[in-house]
Design an enzyme around this catalytic site. Sequence first.
Site, PDB file in Angstrom:
ATOM      1  N   THR A   1      35.474  -6.597   5.607  1.00 51.43           N
ATOM      2  CA  THR A   1      35.828  -6.846   7.000  1.00 51.43           C
ATOM      3  C   THR A   1      34.936  -7.882   7.685  1.00 51.43           C
ATOM      4  O   THR A   1      33.731  -7.970   7.396  1.00 51.43           O
ATOM      5  CB  THR A   1      35.754  -5.526   7.803  1.00 51.43           C
ATOM      6  OG1 THR A   1      35.750  -5.838   9.197  1.00 51.43           O
ATOM      7  CG2 THR A   1      34.515  -4.718   7.485  1.00 51.43           C
TER       8      THR A   1
ATOM      9  N   GLU B   1      33.862  -7.524  10.493  1.00 48.78           N
ATOM     10  CA  GLU B   1      32.852  -6.770  11.251  1.00 48.78           C
ATOM     11  C   GLU B   1      31.471  -6.912  10.604  1.00 48.78           C
ATOM     12  O   GLU B   1      30.451  -6.766  11.276  1.00 48.78           O
ATOM     13  CB  GLU B   1      33.218  -5.286  11.296  1.00 48.78           C
ATOM     14  CG  GLU B   1      34.196  -4.908  12.385  1.00 48.78           C
ATOM     15  CD  GLU B   1      33.631  -5.041  13.785  1.00 48.78           C
ATOM     16  OE1 GLU B   1      32.586  -4.451  14.072  1.00 48.78           O
ATOM     17  OE2 GLU B   1      34.257  -5.735  14.604  1.00 48.78           O
TER      18      GLU B   1
ATOM     19  N   TYR C   1      30.124   1.662  10.776  1.00 51.74           N
ATOM     20  CA  TYR C   1      31.278   1.195   9.997  1.00 51.74           C
ATOM     21  C   TYR C   1      30.932  -0.083   9.229  1.00 51.74           C
ATOM     22  O   TYR C   1      31.104  -0.171   8.014  1.00 51.74           O
ATOM     23  CB  TYR C   1      32.464   0.955  10.941  1.00 51.74           C
ATOM     24  CG  TYR C   1      33.615   0.199  10.309  1.00 51.74           C
ATOM     25  CD1 TYR C   1      34.499   0.829   9.429  1.00 51.74           C
ATOM     26  CD2 TYR C   1      33.834  -1.158  10.585  1.00 51.74           C
ATOM     27  CE1 TYR C   1      35.560   0.136   8.849  1.00 51.74           C
ATOM     28  CE2 TYR C   1      34.889  -1.855  10.014  1.00 51.74           C
ATOM     29  CZ  TYR C   1      35.747  -1.201   9.142  1.00 51.74           C
ATOM     30  OH  TYR C   1      36.790  -1.897   8.573  1.00 51.74           O
TER      31      TYR C   1
ATOM     32  N   LYS D   1      30.521  -0.754   5.195  1.00 56.06           N
ATOM     33  CA  LYS D   1      31.359  -1.760   4.528  1.00 56.06           C
ATOM     34  C   LYS D   1      30.502  -2.827   3.836  1.00 56.06           C
ATOM     35  O   LYS D   1      30.909  -3.412   2.837  1.00 56.06           O
ATOM     36  CB  LYS D   1      32.294  -2.418   5.548  1.00 56.06           C
ATOM     37  CG  LYS D   1      33.481  -1.538   5.959  1.00 56.06           C
ATOM     38  CD  LYS D   1      34.564  -1.541   4.882  1.00 56.06           C
ATOM     39  CE  LYS D   1      35.803  -0.791   5.333  1.00 56.06           C
ATOM     40  NZ  LYS D   1      36.897  -0.813   4.352  1.00 56.06           N
TER      41      LYS D   1
HETATM   42  P1  NAP Z   1      44.052   2.458   8.717  1.00 58.76           P
HETATM   43  O1  NAP Z   1      45.409   2.231   9.280  1.00 58.76           O
HETATM   44  O2  NAP Z   1      43.054   3.213   9.498  1.00 58.76           O
HETATM   45  O3  NAP Z   1      44.247   3.150   7.276  1.00 58.76           O
HETATM   46  C1  NAP Z   1      43.169   3.728   6.594  1.00 58.76           C
HETATM   47  C2  NAP Z   1      43.721   4.521   5.429  1.00 58.76           C
HETATM   48  O4  NAP Z   1      42.632   5.152   4.765  1.00 58.76           O
HETATM   49  C3  NAP Z   1      44.685   5.646   5.841  1.00 58.76           C
HETATM   50  O5  NAP Z   1      45.678   5.777   4.852  1.00 58.76           O
HETATM   51  C4  NAP Z   1      43.779   6.867   5.817  1.00 58.76           C
HETATM   52  O6  NAP Z   1      44.465   8.093   5.634  1.00 58.76           O
HETATM   53  C5  NAP Z   1      42.958   6.537   4.592  1.00 58.76           C
HETATM   54  N1  NAP Z   1      41.717   7.317   4.501  1.00 58.76           N
HETATM   55  C6  NAP Z   1      40.764   7.492   5.433  1.00 58.76           C
HETATM   56  N2  NAP Z   1      39.775   8.265   4.956  1.00 58.76           N
HETATM   57  C7  NAP Z   1      40.124   8.595   3.685  1.00 58.76           C
HETATM   58  C8  NAP Z   1      39.552   9.383   2.669  1.00 58.76           C
HETATM   59  N3  NAP Z   1      38.398  10.028   2.868  1.00 58.76           N
HETATM   60  N4  NAP Z   1      40.188   9.494   1.475  1.00 58.76           N
HETATM   61  C9  NAP Z   1      41.361   8.865   1.271  1.00 58.76           C
HETATM   62  N5  NAP Z   1      41.993   8.118   2.197  1.00 58.76           N
HETATM   63  C10 NAP Z   1      41.372   7.980   3.384  1.00 58.76           C
HETATM   64  O7  NAP Z   1      43.381   1.055   8.343  1.00 58.76           O
HETATM   65  P2  NAP Z   1      44.074  -0.371   8.054  1.00 58.76           P
HETATM   66  O8  NAP Z   1      44.116  -1.132   9.313  1.00 58.76           O
HETATM   67  O9  NAP Z   1      45.300  -0.157   7.247  1.00 58.76           O
HETATM   68  O10 NAP Z   1      42.944  -1.048   7.162  1.00 58.76           O
HETATM   69  C11 NAP Z   1      42.937  -0.878   5.745  1.00 58.76           C
HETATM   70  C12 NAP Z   1      41.548  -1.151   5.218  1.00 58.76           C
HETATM   71  O11 NAP Z   1      41.144  -2.482   5.561  1.00 58.76           O
HETATM   72  C13 NAP Z   1      40.459  -0.249   5.782  1.00 58.76           C
HETATM   73  O12 NAP Z   1      39.516  -0.036   4.768  1.00 58.76           O
HETATM   74  C14 NAP Z   1      39.834  -1.065   6.898  1.00 58.76           C
HETATM   75  O13 NAP Z   1      38.503  -0.662   7.109  1.00 58.76           O
HETATM   76  C15 NAP Z   1      39.933  -2.456   6.316  1.00 58.76           C
HETATM   77  N6  NAP Z   1      40.070  -3.555   7.273  1.00 58.76           N
HETATM   78  C16 NAP Z   1      41.019  -3.515   8.239  1.00 58.76           C
HETATM   79  C17 NAP Z   1      41.180  -4.591   9.092  1.00 58.76           C
HETATM   80  C18 NAP Z   1      42.227  -4.595  10.175  1.00 58.76           C
HETATM   81  O14 NAP Z   1      42.109  -5.406  11.101  1.00 58.76           O
HETATM   82  N7  NAP Z   1      43.260  -3.768  10.079  1.00 58.76           N
HETATM   83  C19 NAP Z   1      40.344  -5.719   8.955  1.00 58.76           C
HETATM   84  C20 NAP Z   1      39.386  -5.725   7.943  1.00 58.76           C
HETATM   85  C21 NAP Z   1      39.264  -4.647   7.091  1.00 58.76           C
HETATM   86  P3  NAP Z   1      45.085   8.916   6.897  1.00 58.76           P
HETATM   87  O15 NAP Z   1      46.417   8.251   7.186  1.00 58.76           O
HETATM   88  O16 NAP Z   1      45.197  10.274   6.371  1.00 58.76           O
HETATM   89  O17 NAP Z   1      44.119   8.759   8.034  1.00 58.76           O
HETATM   90  N1  GDD Z   2      39.791   0.182  20.276  1.00 59.60           N
HETATM   91  C1  GDD Z   2      39.536  -0.284  21.494  1.00 59.60           C
HETATM   92  N2  GDD Z   2      39.942   0.446  22.586  1.00 59.60           N
HETATM   93  N3  GDD Z   2      38.873  -1.448  21.629  1.00 59.60           N
HETATM   94  C2  GDD Z   2      38.652  -1.917  22.873  1.00 59.60           C
HETATM   95  C3  GDD Z   2      39.067  -1.231  24.020  1.00 59.60           C
HETATM   96  C4  GDD Z   2      39.735   0.023  23.859  1.00 59.60           C
HETATM   97  O1  GDD Z   2      40.116   0.689  24.809  1.00 59.60           O
HETATM   98  N4  GDD Z   2      38.714  -1.970  25.097  1.00 59.60           N
HETATM   99  C5  GDD Z   2      38.105  -3.056  24.654  1.00 59.60           C
HETATM  100  N5  GDD Z   2      38.049  -3.033  23.307  1.00 59.60           N
HETATM  101  C6  GDD Z   2      37.416  -4.065  22.454  1.00 59.60           C
HETATM  102  C7  GDD Z   2      36.406  -3.504  21.472  1.00 59.60           C
HETATM  103  O2  GDD Z   2      35.163  -3.246  22.117  1.00 59.60           O
HETATM  104  C8  GDD Z   2      36.354  -4.648  20.461  1.00 59.60           C
HETATM  105  O3  GDD Z   2      35.464  -5.637  20.915  1.00 59.60           O
HETATM  106  C9  GDD Z   2      37.777  -5.211  20.475  1.00 59.60           C
HETATM  107  O4  GDD Z   2      38.412  -4.669  21.638  1.00 59.60           O
HETATM  108  C10 GDD Z   2      38.632  -4.887  19.265  1.00 59.60           C
HETATM  109  O5  GDD Z   2      38.576  -3.498  19.054  1.00 59.60           O
HETATM  110  P1  GDD Z   2      39.510  -2.789  17.949  1.00 59.60           P
HETATM  111  O6  GDD Z   2      40.923  -3.124  18.176  1.00 59.60           O
HETATM  112  O7  GDD Z   2      39.127  -1.354  17.925  1.00 59.60           O
HETATM  113  O8  GDD Z   2      39.116  -3.541  16.605  1.00 59.60           O
HETATM  114  P2  GDD Z   2      37.697  -3.889  15.965  1.00 59.60           P
HETATM  115  O9  GDD Z   2      37.569  -5.379  16.013  1.00 59.60           O
HETATM  116  O10 GDD Z   2      36.613  -3.086  16.522  1.00 59.60           O
HETATM  117  O11 GDD Z   2      37.894  -3.401  14.463  1.00 59.60           O
HETATM  118  C11 GDD Z   2      39.108  -3.690  13.748  1.00 59.60           C
HETATM  119  O12 GDD Z   2      38.987  -4.927  13.085  1.00 59.60           O
HETATM  120  C12 GDD Z   2      37.965  -4.977  12.067  1.00 59.60           C
HETATM  121  C13 GDD Z   2      37.985  -6.399  11.484  1.00 59.60           C
HETATM  122  O13 GDD Z   2      37.214  -7.233  12.295  1.00 59.60           O
HETATM  123  C14 GDD Z   2      39.360  -2.536  12.772  1.00 59.60           C
HETATM  124  O14 GDD Z   2      40.646  -2.699  12.198  1.00 59.60           O
HETATM  125  C15 GDD Z   2      38.328  -2.520  11.658  1.00 59.60           C
HETATM  126  O15 GDD Z   2      38.717  -1.557  10.670  1.00 59.60           O
HETATM  127  C16 GDD Z   2      38.301  -3.910  11.015  1.00 59.60           C
HETATM  128  O16 GDD Z   2      37.338  -3.951   9.984  1.00 59.60           O
END
Ligand code: NAP
Ligand code: GDD
Length: 342
Positions: A130, A132, A154, A158
């Site tokens: 990520t 992050e 987190y 990671k």
């Molecule tokens: P998500 O919607 O939160 O999905 C996470 C998945 O992991 C869900 O299927 C969840 O199951 C499963 N999980 C959580 N804890 C587990 C455990 N202990 N054992 C087995 N499964 C578990 O996340 P996403 O947005 O699809 O992201 C996928 C991956 O990419 C994550 O690793 C995230 O950190 C990473 N990532 C995401 C982003 C982004 O912007 N979306 C960016 C960079 C990296 P449940 O449905 O049961 O909760």
């Molecule tokens: N969730 C959330 N809720 N975020 C908020 C809010 C709120 O009410 N208000 C402001 N924010 C700001 C957070 O402080 C952060 O700066 C930004 O919005 C994005 O927050 P999220 O959407 O929660 O995403 P993230 O950037 O913290 O993390 C996501 O992206 C990462 C990749 O950069 C997640 O998907 C992570 O799993 C992923 O690794």
Amino acid sequence: MKVALIFGITGQDGSYLARLLLKKRYVVHGVKRRSSSLNTKRIDDIYVEPFSKNQNFILHYGDITDALSTTNLINKIKPDEIYNLAAQSHVAVSFDVPEYTANADGLGPLRILETIRNSKKKIKFYQAGTSEMFGKVDQIPQNEKTNFHPRSPYATAKLYAHWITKNYRDAYGLFACNGLLFNHESPMRGETFVTKKIVKALVRIKNKKQKKLFLGNIYSKRDWGHAKDYVEAMWLILQQKFPDDFVISSDKQYSIKQFINIVSKKLNLKIKWIGKGINEKGINSEGKIIIECKRKYFRPLEVDNLLGNSKKARKILKWKPKYNIHTLVEEMIAHELEMIHE
Ligand code: NAP
Ligand code: GDD
């Protein structure tokens, strides 16, 4: 037929990746956790028990924090490719459950890597890294050479996963790769991430189903893409001749406030901003406050400035996203409009 195993199948990315791989004629195995209420809503349309509509889509119970289940599944399925998308993926929540986050997000991938190392079969491995991890950035935009400075439990977990994946690649010759993915969203995004929260709330406010949206820091900047494009990059990363790490990003940046303004413009909701800091508010054309900031949504540490440089992926993987911020937001709005009448 190739066989893939996806940890995190029930999440946003898992559901898009499963569809992509099925389209490419893979047999797809997915690991889901036991939960007290159903957690398969994102994949229900491609799986119906007891006779799956899609015979190539098989689900298993498991948990990435449980070494026995993780190892047993890999040894039983013997996949060609493993995608580890399983994680406690919410940055703010990781401050509340730091130990669990370290276990799932940091040690989870180690359990998979160690099983692959001991397996006779050559299994390719993708680790969901990520942006992050760049955290308090010392370079804008960020690429594969940018220093890491994690700012949450987190991101710290990671980062361990990132390095252990690279170490297993270097030490044991595993085909193990890290994707350094910037934020990616979709209609399937979890409800508590900021884009989904904003789109859902503004659609409901426009349709008089909700009065206010409460947010935290609206000045952090993110680089947002569409999950559908990003899972394609995951697959491409595992199809290369050599294992490597890649930044995947849109290479464009918007603040949360700019994102709100894009969504409200598309909904024809005219928002005027007044006040400063925690007292900043969004007011509609009738003079009613529809957006407010709340302390509880601020994080103990913030990541202020994420902007990717995905040149390497575009050149080597020949990856090119099909969506931009506008088509992403339009798809998310259309989905919420459909949901409002459910
Ligand atoms: P998500 O919607 O939160 O999905 C996470 C998945 O992991 C869900 O299927 C969840 O199951 C499963 N999980 C959580 N804890 C587990 C455990 N202990 N054992 C087995 N499964 C578990 O996340 P996403 O947005 O699809 O992201 C996928 C991956 O990419 C994550 O690793 C995230 O950190 C990473 N990532 C995401 C982003 C982004 O912007 N979306 C960016 C960079 C990296 P449940 O449905 O049961 O909760
Ligand atoms: N969730 C959330 N809720 N975020 C908020 C809010 C709120 O009410 N208000 C402001 N924010 C700001 C957070 O402080 C952060 O700066 C930004 O919005 C994005 O927050 P999220 O959407 O929660 O995403 P993230 O950037 O913290 O993390 C996501 O992206 C990462 C990749 O950069 C997640 O998907 C992570 O799993 C992923 O690794």
